[in-house]
Design an enzyme around this catalytic site. Structure first.
Site, PDB file in Angstrom:
ATOM      1  N   HIS A 198       0.724  -1.323  -0.091  1.00 42.83           N
ATOM      2  CA  HIS A 198       0.091  -0.131  -0.062  1.00 42.83           C
ATOM      3  C   HIS A 198       0.821   1.352  -0.108  1.00 42.83           C
ATOM      4  O   HIS A 198       0.445   2.351  -0.691  1.00 42.83           O
ATOM      5  CB  HIS A 198      -0.650   0.091   1.261  1.00 42.83           C
ATOM      6  CG  HIS A 198      -2.124  -0.758   0.940  1.00 42.83           C
ATOM      7  ND1 HIS A 198      -2.765  -1.521   2.085  1.00 42.83           N
ATOM      8  CD2 HIS A 198      -2.765  -0.718  -0.159  1.00 42.83           C
ATOM      9  CE1 HIS A 198      -3.989  -1.861   1.574  1.00 42.83           C
ATOM     10  NE2 HIS A 198      -4.131  -1.569   0.395  1.00 42.83           N
ATOM     11  N   CYS A 502      17.302   0.245 -23.703  1.00 45.36           N
ATOM     12  CA  CYS A 502      16.203  -0.342 -22.876  1.00 45.36           C
ATOM     13  C   CYS A 502      16.522  -0.655 -21.311  1.00 45.36           C
ATOM     14  O   CYS A 502      15.728  -0.956 -20.464  1.00 45.36           O
ATOM     15  CB  CYS A 502      15.644  -1.667 -23.348  1.00 45.36           C
ATOM     16  SG  CYS A 502      16.769  -2.809 -23.478  1.00 45.36           S
TER      17      CYS A 502
END
Ligand code: PEP
Ligand code: MG
Length: 570
Positions: A198, A502
């Site tokens: 959370h 990348c």
């Protein structure tokens, strides 16, 4: 001579919200330690009145805590409000209250009974695994609040900030994260907790640079000055004050701009940039398609299969690849074949334990064990391309950890036999050094700066002690990138072979500009970093990017290279 501008120490964790924050470290007030109580000794059982009194005290304390959480929920919005409401519900949970009463009947004090009941539920959550296990933090936090209430102590949690600072915590309670004031809390670092906790979800919503799983954070004292890099996942303790403030201020400006940026990406002079997303499964591809990315520059297939005990069938793979390709039916999607091994062990790849796994059988070297694994992936990708059709009928695919021309030629041949567009990753220095010999075999290159830096600097990318070495601003790494890009621009037969980056380097907005100046044509970054990079590009012309690259290349250290670019970035 001692270099005083180096941070005293640096801690590495997992970056979950990109951005820089520089300020004074403030530790969250820890709840008193609540050790799970030992089993009650046998002997006199409590009478009914004692149990009833304990139950009454618990009920009142839990109701007070629930009420406070509900009040905060009423003042919050979005995910914060949802989390606070859910936690208020947990505090009122009937099952928890019943378990407390059961513990009271064993002769425990009300505080002990509260902790014992909480631990019973925590054990159940841990057993349920993954996401449920992350809710254990919520549960223990509520328990700590109830116990503090029972003891007549102030609620544990966030200290009052008299000036903006960086919040540090062992494991921040979601109830506290939800109430954070983004104007005062510049950054957030948690020693435990994962990217789906959370804390991470709310930090993302609030846009506060955040690092989780920062091992060793406890050693950072309250009051220390820290520079949090939520993109790189690092925390520098007592860094050079001037450059840290400058970097954080520049980053804040970029973040403010990023909040309103929309693609397609281009430099200030209109020069288009292929700004792509890194994904690891079909859901990630859908999310990327809903965002601002122009396509996918790195689909890490091994991450999609980390939890698979057995190799997925060709059909299963084809279905997943088709969903990824289908997310961008008209744009570039680059799939990478399995990069199993080292930090990404795949149960079905059959790799043995090795002394030095990063230098062992990983990436394309899986061919040494079973060529079928990659062949079946290529079959599945070709099938996915047929299913999606259109621009995806000849999907781009690249191999990780290529080290020799033979490997590149062999891989390209297997791809072409299936109608795929072959490329290779530039991660092993041997490719960067002799790139002209590889170019005739492939249609594109993608530079994996995470591994390229690890191997150029001979420094384990997982080591927090070596974070200064595994810094992609290292001039030696930048030089290699330049020579790869230059060679690819004049490939045999008058071809220009596209070169992308990348690795995480592309997600650093300043470094992204340097990479373009070095001649790279596409950048692929994590979803969360995409607007930051996109917004940074709008502030520079290609000519200015080239000047930044020249300035960075003209330095002896990563620190100087970064500082040289910052100084020119305004
Ligand atoms: C890299 O090495 O930069 C890269 C993109 O590959 P990974 O991080 O998956 O090893
Ligand atoms: Mg790599």
């Amino acid at each position: 001579m001692t270099d005083t501008s180096q941070p005293r120490s640096s801690i590495r964790g997992t970056g979950v919200v990109a951005g820089l924050a520089y300020g004074t470290a403030r530790w969250v007030r820890r709840a008193e330690t609540l050790d799970p109580p030992a089993a009650p000794e046998g002997g006199t059982q409590p009478d009914e009145e004692q149990v009833e009194r304990g139950k009454q005290r618990f009920t009142e304390a839990a109701a007070t805590v629930a009420e406070r959480l509900a009040q905060r929920a009423a003042l919050a919005t979005g995910v914060s409000a949802e989390v606070l409401t859910a936690n208020a519900g947990l505090a009122r949970d009937r099952g928890w209250a019943k378990t407390v009463v059961r513990e009271l009947k064993k002769g425990r004090s009300v505080e002990e009974a509260t902790v014992a009941a909480t631990e019973t539920f925590a054990a159940m959550f841990v057993k349920a695994g993954a996401r449920q296990a992350e809710r254990v933090t919520d549960l223990r936090d509520i328990c700590a609040r109830v116990v503090a209430e029972l003891r007549g102590l102030p609620e544990p949690g966030i200290p009052a900030f008299d000036e903006p600072g960086v919040l540090l915590a062992d494991d921040l309670a979601p109830a506290d994260t939800a109430g954070l004031d983004a104007d005062m809390v510049l950054g957030l670092v948690i020693e435990h907790g994962g990217p789906t906790s959370h804390t991470a979800i709310i930090a993302r919503q609030l846009g506060i640079p955040c690092v989780v799983a920062a091992g060793g954070l406890t050693a950072v004292p309250d009051g220390a000055r820290v520079l949090v890099d939520g993109g790189a996942g690092t925390v520098a303790v007592d860094p050079d004050a001037d450059s840290a403030s400058e970097a954080a201020a520049a980053d804040r400006r970029v973040r403010e701009k990023a909040a309103t940026w929309t693609g397609p990406a281009a430099l200030a002079d209109g020069h288009p940039v292929d700004l792509l997303a890194n994904v690891q499964d079909a859901d990630g591809a859908q999310r990327a398609a809903a965002g601002q990315g122009a396509g996918i520059g790195l689909f890490r297939t091994e991450l999609a299969f980390l939890d698979r005990p057995a190799e997925p069938t060709v059909d299963e793979q084809a279905e997943m690849y088709a969903r990824v390709l289908g997310a961008f039916p008209d744009s570039k999607v680059v799939t990478r074949t399995l990069d199993a091994g080292s930090d990404k062990p795949l149960a079905f790849a059959g790799m043995a334990e090795e002394e030095n796994p990063a230098l062992g059988v990983r990436g394309i070297r899986v061919d040494l064990l079973d060529r079928g694994l990659v062949d079946r992936q290529l079959d599945a990708l070709a099938e996915a391309g047929r299913r999606v059709g259109g621009a995806q009928s000849s999907p781009w695919v690249m191999a990780p950890m290529i080290a020799t021309v033979d490997e590149a030629a062999d891989f390209a041949e297997r791809c072409r036999a299936r109608g795929l567009t072959p490329g290779i990753m530039v991660e092993v220095p041997s490719v960067a050094v002799a790139v002209d010999r590889f170019l005739p075999h492939v249609d594109f290159l993608s530079i994996g700066t995470n591994d390229l830096t690890q191997y150029v600097m001979a420094a384990d990318r997982m080591s927090s002690d070596l974070a200064a070495l595994t810094d992609p601003w290292q001039p030696a790494v930048l030089r290699l990138i330049r020579s790869v890009a230059e060679a690819a621009g004049r490939a045999p037969g008058g071809r220009t072979v596209p070169v992308g980056v990348c690795g995480e380097a592309a997600a650093d907005p300043h470094l992204a500009c340097v990479l373009l100046g070095l001649g790279v044509s596409s950048l692929s970054v994590a979803d969360a970093a995409l607007p930051h990079v996109g917004a940074a590009l709008t502030g520079r012309t290609l000519e200015q990017c080239r000047e930044l690259a020249t300035a960075a290349l003209d330095c002896d250290t990563a620190r100087d290279a970064r500082a040289a670019v910052m100084a020119r970035s305004g």
